[in-house]
Design a protein around this motif. Structure first.
Motif: not given
Length: 114
Positions: A48-75
């Motif tokens: 997760a990328t944020a400004t020093a003011k704490g505003i979220l500006t980006g989110l990068d998720i590795d595609p290898s973690i997308f498995h339906p049975e692991e939804k809660e882990v990803v969250e």
């Protein structure tokens, strides 16, 4: 310049210093919007990328973690990365404020509003 005016000269000097500090604080606030920090979780699987003011500006998720049975882990990983970025943003803002107060001769640890 203001010699002979006694405490009026001191007041003018204090007002000038206050104005300088206000200008520097305003500039720092603008600078914090341009400084970015990155938080991560899951050994870098979620970033997760944020400004020093704490505003979220980006989110990068590795595609290898997308498995339906692991939804809660990803969250959980996403939330952890965001919290890490926000924590680093707060640390960076505090560090920048500390530099500014030190330059202005304000005692360390004195809390100033953002």
């Amino acid at each position: 310049m203001l010699k002979g005016l006694g405490s009026l000269g001191d007041m003018a000097g204090m007002m000038k210093k206050a104005k300088e500090m206000q200008d520097k604080m305003t500039q720092m606030q603008e600078d914090l919007q341009n400084i970015e920090v990155q938080g991560e979780s899951g050994a870098g699987l979620v970033k997760a990328t944020a400004t020093a003011k704490g505003i979220l500006t980006g989110l990068d998720i590795d595609p290898s973690i997308f498995h339906p049975e692991e939804k809660e882990v990803v969250e959980d990983l996403i939330l952890a990365a965001i919290k890490d970025a926000q924590s680093k943003a707060a640390d960076k803002a505090a560090s920048e404020m500390s530099k500014l107060t030190e330059e202005m001769g304000i005692p360390a640890g004195m809390k100033l509003p953002f």
